[in-house]
Design an enzyme around this catalytic site. Structure first.
Site, PDB file in Angstrom:
ATOM      1  N   SER A  10       0.831  -1.205   0.000  1.00  0.00           N
ATOM      2  CA  SER A  10       0.000   0.000   0.000  1.00  0.00           C
ATOM      3  C   SER A  10       0.863   1.251   0.000  1.00  0.00           C
ATOM      4  O   SER A  10       1.644   1.488   0.924  1.00  0.00           O
ATOM      5  CB  SER A  10      -0.913   0.009   1.233  1.00  0.00           C
ATOM      6  N   ASP A  37      -4.864   3.737  -1.894  1.00  0.00           N
ATOM      7  CA  ASP A  37      -5.977   4.065  -1.014  1.00  0.00           C
ATOM      8  C   ASP A  37      -6.493   5.471  -1.284  1.00  0.00           C
ATOM      9  O   ASP A  37      -5.766   6.448  -1.094  1.00  0.00           O
ATOM     10  CB  ASP A  37      -5.524   3.979   0.449  1.00  0.00           C
ATOM     11  N   MET A  39      -9.158   8.303  -0.217  1.00  0.00           N
ATOM     12  CA  MET A  39     -10.007   8.686   0.926  1.00  0.00           C
ATOM     13  C   MET A  39     -10.599  10.070   0.701  1.00  0.00           C
ATOM     14  O   MET A  39      -9.910  10.960   0.197  1.00  0.00           O
ATOM     15  CB  MET A  39      -9.179   8.698   2.205  1.00  0.00           C
ATOM     16  N   HIS A  70      -8.432   1.231  -4.158  1.00  0.00           N
ATOM     17  CA  HIS A  70      -9.414   1.019  -3.091  1.00  0.00           C
ATOM     18  C   HIS A  70     -10.080   2.362  -2.763  1.00  0.00           C
ATOM     19  O   HIS A  70      -9.455   3.244  -2.177  1.00  0.00           O
ATOM     20  CB  HIS A  70      -8.660   0.441  -1.869  1.00  0.00           C
ATOM     21  N   MET A  72     -12.302   4.605  -0.714  1.00  0.00           N
ATOM     22  CA  MET A  72     -12.984   4.801   0.575  1.00  0.00           C
ATOM     23  C   MET A  72     -13.755   6.108   0.466  1.00  0.00           C
ATOM     24  O   MET A  72     -13.343   7.151   0.980  1.00  0.00           O
ATOM     25  CB  MET A  72     -11.949   4.835   1.706  1.00  0.00           C
ATOM     26  N   MET A 141     -11.687  -5.712   5.306  1.00  0.00           N
ATOM     27  CA  MET A 141     -10.849  -4.802   6.093  1.00  0.00           C
ATOM     28  C   MET A 141     -10.547  -5.454   7.441  1.00  0.00           C
ATOM     29  O   MET A 141     -11.461  -5.886   8.153  1.00  0.00           O
ATOM     30  CB  MET A 141     -11.561  -3.460   6.338  1.00  0.00           C
ATOM     31  N   ASP A 179      -6.722  -6.253   4.232  1.00  0.00           N
ATOM     32  CA  ASP A 179      -6.106  -4.927   4.261  1.00  0.00           C
ATOM     33  C   ASP A 179      -6.180  -4.361   5.673  1.00  0.00           C
ATOM     34  O   ASP A 179      -7.276  -4.140   6.190  1.00  0.00           O
ATOM     35  CB  ASP A 179      -6.882  -4.039   3.274  1.00  0.00           C
TER      36      ASP A 179
END
Ligand code: DX5
Ligand code: ZN
Length: 220
Positions: A10, A37, A39, A70, A72, A141, A179
């Protein structure tokens, strides 16, 4: 036969002013996937980076490195296309926000990209059961999303086993990814519970011998 184990380091744990260097380091270590990631400061209490960063990284790292994005986000349907255009090869999004998950899964595939559904620690396996025949990946998660460096939640192993059992019963072949707090010890426990795809941020970037880390995961 379980799917081969693979590591997805990551980039969240990389150096954010030099993300291209961090991504190149992942490629140089021999990792097959790079986990990115995204966000929004709303679905999770933190912010990272957007499609432009992904597009620029795509141009700067070897083409063989698979981009596992990913999301979020509270509204992933608004941003999925931008990340696909930027070079995402798999786009995963969460089951928790209210949206037409089935439509978004189909849309991502229609754009020539793999799709994935993600479950927070508090969300039971049953929440994604109706979608298992329509996904390329399920991400469990093993921490509350938002920040790297948190402790692995061992109570998620039962959820992994349950999803792995459903995968076998139904003869499906989606990947089962974990993850959060994954290192060589907790990752092995996840492998035993059925996981095949391992996101590691802190543990990977801190590893004294990163190629050995990649090789060990591949040997599971
Ligand atoms: C957490 C992110 C993870 C994070 C994992 O919200 O989804 O991908 O980078 O970091 P570590 O491996 O440090 O727990
Ligand atoms: Zn992640």
């Amino acid at each position: 036969m379980p799917l081969p184990a693979l590591l997805a380091p990551s980039i969240l744990a990389g150096q954010h002013t030099r993300l291209a260097e961090s991504a190149s380091l992942v490629a140089a270590a021999g990792a097959p996937w790079l986990h990115l990631d995204i966000m929004d400061g709303h679905f999770v209490p933190n912010l990272t980076f957007g499609p432009q960063m992904v597009a620029e990284l795509r141009r700067e790292v070897p083409a063989g490195l698979f981009f596992d994005v990913h999301l979020m986000l509270s509204e992933p349907q608004r941003y999925a296309d931008a990340f696909i255009k930027a070079g995402a090869q798999l786009v995963s999004f969460h089951i928790e926000p209210a949206l037409d998950h089935r439509a978004l899964l189909a849309h991502i595939r229609s754009q020539g990209c793999q799709n994935g559904l993600v479950l927070n620690p508090g969300t039971p396996a049953e929440a994604v059961e109706p979608f298992l025949g329509e996904v390329d990946l399920i991400l469990v998660m093993t921490v509350q999303p938002g920040f790297g460096g948190q402790a692995f939640r061992r109570d998620m192993l039962a959820k992994l086993s349950r999803l792995d059992a459903l995968r076998r019963e139904r003869g499906l072949s989606f990947r089962l990814e974990v993850d959060g707090g994954v290192d060589l010890a907790t990752g092995r426990e996840c492998r035993a519970a059925g996981a095949d795809t391992f996101v590691a941020g802190t543990a990977f970037f801190k590893a004294p011998d990163r190629p050995a880390f990649v090789r060990e995961v591949a040997s599971w």
